[in-house]
Design a protein around this motif. Sequence first.
Motif, short mmCIF file in Angstrom:
data_model
loop_
_atom_site.label_atom_id
_atom_site.label_comp_id
_atom_site.label_asym_id
_atom_site.label_seq_id
_atom_site.Cartn_x
_atom_site.Cartn_y
_atom_site.Cartn_z
N ARG A 90 0.83 -1.20 0.00
CA ARG A 90 0.00 0.00 0.00
C ARG A 90 0.86 1.25 0.00
NH1 ARG A 90 -4.62 -0.46 4.27
NH2 ARG A 90 -4.93 -2.28 2.94
N LEU A 91 1.91 1.26 0.84
CA LEU A 91 2.80 2.41 0.89
C LEU A 91 3.59 2.55 -0.41
CD1 LEU A 91 4.00 4.78 2.37
CD2 LEU A 91 5.55 3.20 3.56
N ARG A 92 3.98 1.42 -0.99
CA ARG A 92 4.69 1.49 -2.27
C ARG A 92 3.83 2.16 -3.34
NH1 ARG A 92 5.98 -3.94 -0.52
NH2 ARG A 92 8.08 -3.84 0.39
N SER A 93 2.55 1.82 -3.37
CA SER A 93 1.68 2.43 -4.38
C SER A 93 1.54 3.93 -4.14
CB SER A 93 0.30 1.75 -4.38
OG SER A 93 -0.41 2.06 -3.20
N THR A 94 1.45 4.33 -2.87
CA THR A 94 1.34 5.75 -2.53
C THR A 94 2.58 6.52 -2.99
OG1 THR A 94 -0.07 5.28 -0.63
CG2 THR A 94 1.06 7.41 -0.65
#
Length: 429
Positions: A286-290
Amino acid sequence: MSAEAAYRAIRDLDEAVGAVEGRGFEPTPFGPAPELAAAAGIGDSELWVKDETGNVSGSHKARHLFGVALTHRLEDADAGTGAPPYAIASCGNAALAAAVVARAVGRPIDVFVPTWANEAVLSRISELGGRVVRCERDPGVPGDPAHHAMLAAIEAGAVPFSCQGTETPATIDGGRTLAWEMVDVLVGHDGGRPARLDRLFVQVGGGALATAAVTGLADAVARGDLDRLPRVHAVQPEGNHPLVRAWDTLVLELRTQQRSGGRDRDYFMDRIVSAQAAPQGTMDNRLRSTIAQETAPMSDDRLQESVGRLRYDPERYMRAWEQEPVSYASGILDDITYDWIDVVEAMLASGGWPLVASEDNFRRAHRLAHEHTGIDVCPTGASGLGGLLALNAASEGTGSPGVSPGERVAVLFTGRMRPGDPDPLVSAP
């Protein structure tokens, strides 16, 4: 060498492979899989599957090794009888492909494998005349013991014949044919050039497949056959994801440097080094996508500066996994991603990001592939689809970007089931 002579060399080598394998190389299928798309949760998008299970030796790997053998033939480097042996390190499909191609060119080959390699594959390698060397892991030595053994053999005079571009750059050239076949089909489907492909999920072990795919697609963009590079998602397991960790380290550097405005650099660098030391990586999907959304689109200057960091100090970003790798997708258990910088560059350039897939993702992907296609794909071969499932899981109920309606998405089914592989309809959740 003239173009005619090069064509004859390709034809003759392909015929020699056919004499060993019972068939030579032909384009493999690539097309929409709407039933699988619905089962995977993206029924309002196009999901296309490139099916390599019927390729020479049952996987994409023979493409890579054919490219290496062809380079030797074109350079008149294939010395025939009395030549030093080829050497390869692999856990299965690459070793089998190498044995087929080596037999076709009449070259002895030493095949270095882990102790847990598939016995049916090893038996076939022996039938083809390959010498199988099982390599024990030394707990005190980081990295793949089979790869270490291969390097020692090369040092002693063997000729590298592997699917690592670090030792055999021509292996990437052979693999690009996979991407070009995909583009040819898309151009025909879309009624002319340029064609469209919005997203690619590609499993990553040693990285040659992903490097070949993204550079082959970039070539198609440069030729005008593809409208743009698709958003690239490199997929690795929870049990080892050195490429993902390298991407994490780089984007954390870029993010903290940007937010600090150049101030307190030592503080931010200390945070990054500490985070990099964590064996399981530094962030979740999720953080990677952000972060990927924050950094895209990346200007050419910033992209080149970012990639320059990787080339200047590669050991800072890429290092061997600290524990013995484990996964249902056993074919991508490379301790280190050897061919990785072009893959990171493609993710940065396309606005993509890497994905860590869970074991449940991989098992479910394998099961869905068997339930909703006629493709007899193995666990590793379906692991790119596991990345799609991981993206879905990370985006559910969060507003985090997933696959949008109408997107055209591609996954690669890269190898067929072998005796001893887990039954997807029994072992999957």
